[in-house]
Scaffold this active site. Structure first.
Site, mmCIF file in Angstrom:
data_model
loop_
_atom_site.group_PDB
_atom_site.id
_atom_site.type_symbol
_atom_site.label_atom_id
_atom_site.label_comp_id
_atom_site.label_asym_id
_atom_site.label_seq_id
_atom_site.Cartn_x
_atom_site.Cartn_y
_atom_site.Cartn_z
ATOM 1 N N ASP A 1 0.793 -1.236 0.000
ATOM 2 C CA ASP A 1 0.000 0.000 0.000
ATOM 3 C C ASP A 1 0.828 1.289 0.000
ATOM 4 O O ASP A 1 0.366 2.307 -0.526
ATOM 5 C CB ASP A 1 -0.917 0.024 1.228
ATOM 6 C CG ASP A 1 -2.236 -0.671 0.983
ATOM 7 O OD1 ASP A 1 -2.384 -1.290 -0.084
ATOM 8 O OD2 ASP A 1 -3.115 -0.605 1.848
ATOM 9 N N THR B 1 16.067 -3.251 -4.378
ATOM 10 C CA THR B 1 17.390 -3.546 -3.838
ATOM 11 C C THR B 1 18.011 -4.773 -4.498
ATOM 12 O O THR B 1 17.322 -5.713 -4.900
ATOM 13 C CB THR B 1 17.326 -3.772 -2.321
ATOM 14 O OG1 THR B 1 16.366 -4.798 -2.046
ATOM 15 C CG2 THR B 1 16.897 -2.504 -1.608
ATOM 16 N N SER C 1 20.712 0.839 -0.338
ATOM 17 C CA SER C 1 20.220 2.220 -0.330
ATOM 18 C C SER C 1 20.689 3.000 -1.554
ATOM 19 O O SER C 1 20.104 4.022 -1.908
ATOM 20 C CB SER C 1 20.692 2.926 0.951
ATOM 21 O OG SER C 1 20.113 2.335 2.096
ATOM 22 N N ARG D 1 8.555 6.468 3.767
ATOM 23 C CA ARG D 1 9.300 6.766 4.990
ATOM 24 C C ARG D 1 8.374 7.214 6.115
ATOM 25 O O ARG D 1 8.626 6.916 7.291
ATOM 26 C CB ARG D 1 10.380 7.807 4.684
ATOM 27 C CG ARG D 1 11.508 7.189 3.867
ATOM 28 C CD ARG D 1 12.548 8.160 3.376
ATOM 29 N NE ARG D 1 13.629 7.418 2.718
ATOM 30 C CZ ARG D 1 14.589 7.966 1.977
ATOM 31 N NH1 ARG D 1 14.599 9.291 1.797
ATOM 32 N NH2 ARG D 1 15.524 7.217 1.429
ATOM 33 N N THR E 1 18.754 3.616 5.073
ATOM 34 C CA THR E 1 19.359 3.508 6.396
ATOM 35 C C THR E 1 19.400 4.864 7.100
ATOM 36 O O THR E 1 19.271 5.923 6.469
ATOM 37 C CB THR E 1 20.793 2.982 6.291
ATOM 38 O OG1 THR E 1 21.586 3.935 5.552
ATOM 39 C CG2 THR E 1 20.845 1.629 5.579
ATOM 40 N N ARG F 1 22.878 17.313 3.876
ATOM 41 C CA ARG F 1 23.103 18.024 2.614
ATOM 42 C C ARG F 1 22.168 19.211 2.486
ATOM 43 O O ARG F 1 22.555 20.270 1.984
ATOM 44 C CB ARG F 1 22.925 17.076 1.433
ATOM 45 C CG ARG F 1 24.081 16.106 1.219
ATOM 46 C CD ARG F 1 23.863 15.267 -0.015
ATOM 47 N NE ARG F 1 24.990 14.383 -0.281
ATOM 48 C CZ ARG F 1 25.061 13.552 -1.306
ATOM 49 N NH1 ARG F 1 24.051 13.494 -2.177
ATOM 50 N NH2 ARG F 1 26.104 12.772 -1.467
#
Length: 384
Positions: free
Chosen positions: A94, A129, A135, A248, A370, A380
């Protein structure tokens, strides 16, 4: 402090989620955990209860509920029931696959996949991945080359949740013919259905979240029709970056839900367990620890709730999502560790939810990028 995130509709939805966990998952979850996979019947039941594809528009069979607070409720109930493997499996379906189809899929692709994703007939996974590219998605080596009116895909993926149980995967593949690390326009996204050349590798034995199957995938000249290209060729990395905030945020929500549940579980345990003739909670050290844990949980919950509101308003950017994912996934590890310590020897026994949660949350600061990548993203932005 009282939360202000939910309204009446969300609490009515919570009743549905609680009933689903009690009736459809609780009687079987220990077996699924041992077998390291959940049956299709779980997905069908979730679809029948309206728990899948909440954001899918009604024209494609969904409920048309993009309000992310409903997903928060669902994660909280999975956490309370200690069904964390089920939470992960649905998250991949989802929060990772679905947003890309909704945002960039053609009407033909949506019609092909969304109705089945809502009913649970089609289970999906994210195949990004690789053994040499976790990552660092620009290190992906899986290739897709044009072949007549479609594409041929060759490559290998690993750490793929729903890899065995799934019917298809959202594959990130290199389409510019280059080697080495790719550029910003080197990759594309494809919905790749299981068929000739699509092989599932061995099931990976994870330290936690075992009920959610995880495997390798191998693609040997898998033919994919042009219609299964998601969006435009060469835009794969941009699409992933644009949809990462939801993925996230979902990890942050899960972190907060587990932290709250393990705190409440530990308070209950401390009131019931006796040592040296007293309840554990009657020791000053226990109360001090619980005071610290409660504060951590409320701070975390408040931060994640703000991120959910921002997401609903279209204001949760990639950097903000990285910050909340970083904080939440790191703090839940601290919370579960302190809660496990208060359980004493029982905390080390897998029969107890705290032990299972301790193993499960270790994934959250790795999965979805990670913590080091999150810090680099935020750092950054600060430097600019």
């Amino acid at each position: 402090m009282k939360r202000a995130l939910f309204e009446e509709d969300h609490e009515l939805f919570r009743d549905v989620a609680q009933e689903f966990n009690a009736r459809e998952i609780a009687p079987h979850y220990a077996q699924w955990d041992r077998e390291r996979i959940m049956p299709r019947s779980m997905w069908s039941a979730a679809g029948q209860q309206g728990l899948l594809g909440l954001a899918v528009p009604e024209e494609f069979g969904g409920a048309g509920m993009p309000d992310y607070r409903f997903r928060v409720v669902l994660d909280e109930e999975f956490a309370r029931a200690n069904h964390l493997g089920a939470a992960l499996a649905l998250h991949l379906h989802d929060d990772m696959v679905l947003p890309h189809l909704l945002a960039y899929g053609s009407d033909e692709l949506k019609q092909q996949w969304l109705p089945g994703m809502v009913t649970g007939e089609k289970i999906t996974s994210v195949a990004w991945t690789e053994p040499g590219a976790g990552s660092d998605l620009r290190g992906v080596r899986t290739k897709a080359v044009r072949d007549g009116d479609g594409w041929l895909i060759n490559g290998q993926k690993t750490f793929i949740g729903n890899g065995i149980s799934g019917d298809a995967s959202l594959v990130l593949a290199r389409t510019d013919g280059s080697t080495g690390r790719g550029g910003s326009e080197s990759f594309s996204l494809f919905m790749v259905e299981k068929g000739p050349g699509y092989e599932t590798g061995k099931q990976l034995d994870k330290m936690g979240l075992k009920a959610s199957d995880t495997s390798e995938l191998f693609f040997d000249s898998v033919r994919v029709p042009e219609a299964n290209l998601v969006g435009e060729a060469g835009h794969g990395l941009r699409y992933v970056a644009e949809q990462l905030p939801q993925g996230r945020l979902a990890i942050a929500v899960a972190s907060s839900a587990v932290a709250r549940t393990m705190y409440e579980t530990t308070v209950h345990y401390a009131k019931e367990r006796n040592a040296f003739g007293e309840r554990i909670i009657d020791f000053q050290n226990t109360r001090f620890e619980l005071a610290d844990i409660q504060t951590e949980v409320e701070v975390l919950e408040t931060y994640v709730d703000r991120a959910v509101v921002a997401f609903n308003e279209g204001a949760l950017d990639a950097v903000s999502a990285a910050r909340v994912k970083l904080w939440a996934s790191e703090r839940v590890k601290w919370v579960t560790d302190r809660c496990l310590q208060l359980h004493g020897g029982y905390g080390y026994i897998l029969e107890y939810p705290i032990a299972q949660a301790f193993l499960a949350v270790r994934l959250l600061s790795i999965f979805g990028g990670t913590s080091e990548i999150m810090r680099e993203t935020v750092g950054r932005h600060i430097a600019r």
